[in-house]
Scaffold this active site. Structure first.
Site, short mmCIF file in Angstrom:
data_model
loop_
_atom_site.label_atom_id
_atom_site.label_comp_id
_atom_site.label_asym_id
_atom_site.label_seq_id
_atom_site.Cartn_x
_atom_site.Cartn_y
_atom_site.Cartn_z
N CYS A 111 20.74 40.51 153.40
CA CYS A 111 21.50 39.32 153.80
C CYS A 111 20.65 38.05 153.82
CB CYS A 111 22.14 39.51 155.16
SG CYS A 111 23.34 40.84 155.19
N HIS A 249 23.86 32.60 158.25
CA HIS A 249 24.43 33.83 157.68
C HIS A 249 25.63 34.22 158.53
CE1 HIS A 249 25.00 37.73 156.09
NE2 HIS A 249 24.46 38.38 157.10
N ASN A 279 31.31 39.45 156.15
CA ASN A 279 29.90 39.37 155.80
C ASN A 279 29.75 39.69 154.31
OD1 ASN A 279 27.17 39.74 155.40
ND2 ASN A 279 26.86 41.03 157.20
N1 ACO Z 1 37.53 49.30 166.06
C1 ACO Z 1 37.75 49.71 167.32
N2 ACO Z 1 36.75 50.20 168.11
C2 ACO Z 1 35.51 50.27 167.59
C3 ACO Z 1 35.24 49.85 166.27
C4 ACO Z 1 36.30 49.37 165.50
N3 ACO Z 1 36.14 48.96 164.22
N4 ACO Z 1 33.92 50.04 166.04
C5 ACO Z 1 33.38 50.54 167.16
N5 ACO Z 1 34.34 50.68 168.10
C6 ACO Z 1 34.21 51.18 169.47
C7 ACO Z 1 32.96 52.00 169.65
O1 ACO Z 1 33.19 53.36 169.31
C8 ACO Z 1 32.68 51.81 171.12
O2 ACO Z 1 33.51 52.68 171.87
P1 ACO Z 1 32.96 53.40 173.21
O3 ACO Z 1 32.64 52.28 174.14
O4 ACO Z 1 34.12 54.23 173.60
O5 ACO Z 1 31.75 54.17 172.76
C9 ACO Z 1 33.12 50.38 171.40
O6 ACO Z 1 34.05 50.06 170.35
C10 ACO Z 1 31.99 49.37 171.41
O7 ACO Z 1 31.20 49.56 170.25
P2 ACO Z 1 29.90 48.69 169.98
O8 ACO Z 1 29.20 49.26 168.78
O9 ACO Z 1 29.12 48.57 171.25
O10 ACO Z 1 30.54 47.28 169.62
P3 ACO Z 1 29.80 45.90 169.41
O11 ACO Z 1 30.36 44.91 170.33
O12 ACO Z 1 28.31 46.06 169.33
O13 ACO Z 1 30.32 45.47 167.95
C11 ACO Z 1 29.49 45.34 165.69
C12 ACO Z 1 29.97 46.25 166.82
C13 ACO Z 1 30.62 44.40 165.31
C14 ACO Z 1 29.09 46.18 164.50
C15 ACO Z 1 28.29 44.50 166.17
O14 ACO Z 1 27.35 45.31 166.82
C16 ACO Z 1 27.57 43.73 165.06
O15 ACO Z 1 28.11 42.82 164.49
N6 ACO Z 1 26.30 44.03 164.80
C17 ACO Z 1 25.46 43.31 163.86
C18 ACO Z 1 25.84 43.41 162.43
C19 ACO Z 1 24.89 42.53 161.65
O16 ACO Z 1 24.34 41.60 162.16
N7 ACO Z 1 24.59 42.75 160.42
C20 ACO Z 1 23.59 41.82 159.84
C21 ACO Z 1 23.26 41.94 158.59
S1 ACO Z 1 24.23 42.97 157.53
C22 ACO Z 1 23.33 43.23 156.05
O17 ACO Z 1 22.19 42.90 155.95
C23 ACO Z 1 24.00 43.99 154.92
#
Ligand code: ACO
Length: 359
Positions: A111, A249, A279
């Protein structure tokens, strides 16, 4: 001293839209969850090759700069979803554009790839290696995204953005940069086996999609984007108050908001379009820059900051002094072909592949 000015800009987004409602049909998720946690409402899915998107974005950038493709000295194409390992995707793009006087190469920093490429291209111009460079960020992430895995399916989309940078004596363009990586953290965001690593074999759905440890990547993204953003502002001799626009980004609206808060930047000074495209990895920054210009968010002489973060784990930031021109010299009617297929029809090869054994 030789500087390198951004003189052209362009984007290409596939017409096929994958909405949160569509994803509700594929995985256990909801529009409310995706919107609240990421800010994303929809993303685009390519129905053709990645360099088709790159070509359209590049033709708009060339027109905006008032250049013909044969005037290019170099094509630098940032991608982590190349069309092939041999040749580099930049070769396909060179042929599409008939850029007969250009060299061409790919650069992969995930990214962060566009910002890495922009900094590299500027350095090549400053060194006198080239006068006019096309820098493209293009991704067909739908190839490595398992749309049956709710952890990643909601995040990624396809698209391309491009800029032209040209040599100038005016003190504009890149004023300071930071390129970083922590290669001990590769497992936090990767396609475990999708190259020459390990035992050669056919593409395996179990190991060929992006895996993500979301919370850890989230924390590091906020920290590195804000720290590297602050560092380039300082190194450029600017104050944070001087910054007119942050072009970050687009990985997650909450990451962007938190990084901007840490930098002390008001949301009015931050460009976001993540709701529309998700993204698109190395394509997010040039697409966002193009839309910022289209929407009149960049004024002559503005001070911009690019900040990116991604797999690797890499990060990159650039302090960019904009020049005098914010309008394109010319326009192009290049466009991606429309399709009659529904989004599920376009996604069918992906769904068939990952149904066979993806996580
Ligand atoms: N829909 C519904 N529920 C979900 C989903 C979904 N799509 N995905 C996860 N959950 C659930 C999980 O199972 C979890 O449930 P639990 O509490 O019962 O265990 C709960 O929701 C919370 O999950 P988290 O993983 O803690 O959610 P978070 O708020 O961290 O969001 C996300 C997840 C969106 C992936 C976030 O962590 C994120 O954006 N991370 C960074 C991504 C990024 O920056 N990428 C950068 C570069 S990408 C590249 O280089 C290709």
């Amino acid at each position: 001293m030789r500087y390198a000015e951004i003189t052209g800009w362009g984007k290409a987004l596939p017409p096929t839209v994958l909405t949160n409602a569509d994803l509700e049909q594929l995985v256990d998720t909801s529009d409310d969850w995706i919107t609240a946690r990421t800010g994303i409402k929809e993303r685009r899915i390519a129905n053709g090759e990645a360099t088709e998107m790159a070509e359209v974005a590049s033709r708009h950038a060339l027109a905006a700069a008032g250049l013909q493709s044969e005037q290019l000295d170099l094509i630098l194409l940032a991608t982590c979803s190349p069309e092939s390992l041999v040749p580099a995707s930049a070769s396909y793009l060179q042929a599409r554009l008939e850029a007969v006087n250009a060299g061409a190469m790919d650069l992969n920093a995930n990214c962060s790839g566009f910002v890495y490429s922009y900094v590299t291209a500027t350095a090549l111009i400053a060194a006198g290696v080239a006068d006019r460079i096309l820098v493209v960020g293009v991704e067909k992430l739908s190839f490595i995204t398992n749309y049956l895995d709710r952890n990643t399916a909601i995040l990624f989309g396809d698209g391309a953005g491009a800029v032209i940078i040209e040599a100038t004596e005016e003190p504009v363009g890149l004023m300071a940069s930071e390129l970083g990586v922590d290669g001990t953290t590769t497992e936090l965001l990767c396609t475990p086996v999708d190259g020459t690593r390990g035992v050669p074999g056919p593409r395996d759905p179990a190991t060929s999609s992006i895996t993500l440890q979301g919370q850890e990547v989230f924390r590091r993204a906020v920290r590195m984007m804000s720290e590297s953003g602050a560092a380039v502002v300082r190194d450029a001799g600017w104050d944070l108050d001087d910054v007119d626009l942050l072009v970050p980004h687009q990985a997650n609206q909450r990451i962007i908001d938190a990084a901007a808060r840490r930098l002390g930047l008001d949301s009015s000074k931050v460009f976001t379009n993540i709701h529309a495209y998700g993204n698109t990895s190395s394509a997010t920054v040039p697409i966002a820059l193009t839309e910022a210009l289209e929407q009149g968010r960049v004024a002559p002489g503005d001070k911009l900051v690019f900040a990116a973060f991604g797999g690797g784990l890499t990060w990159a930031a650039a302090a960019v002094q904009w020049g005098a021109r914010v309008e394109p010299i010319s326009t192009s009617d290049a466009a991606l072909p429309k399709t009659d297929k529904s989004v599920m029809e376009v996604l069918k090869p992906n769904l068939d592949f990952f149904q066979k054994g993806g996580r």
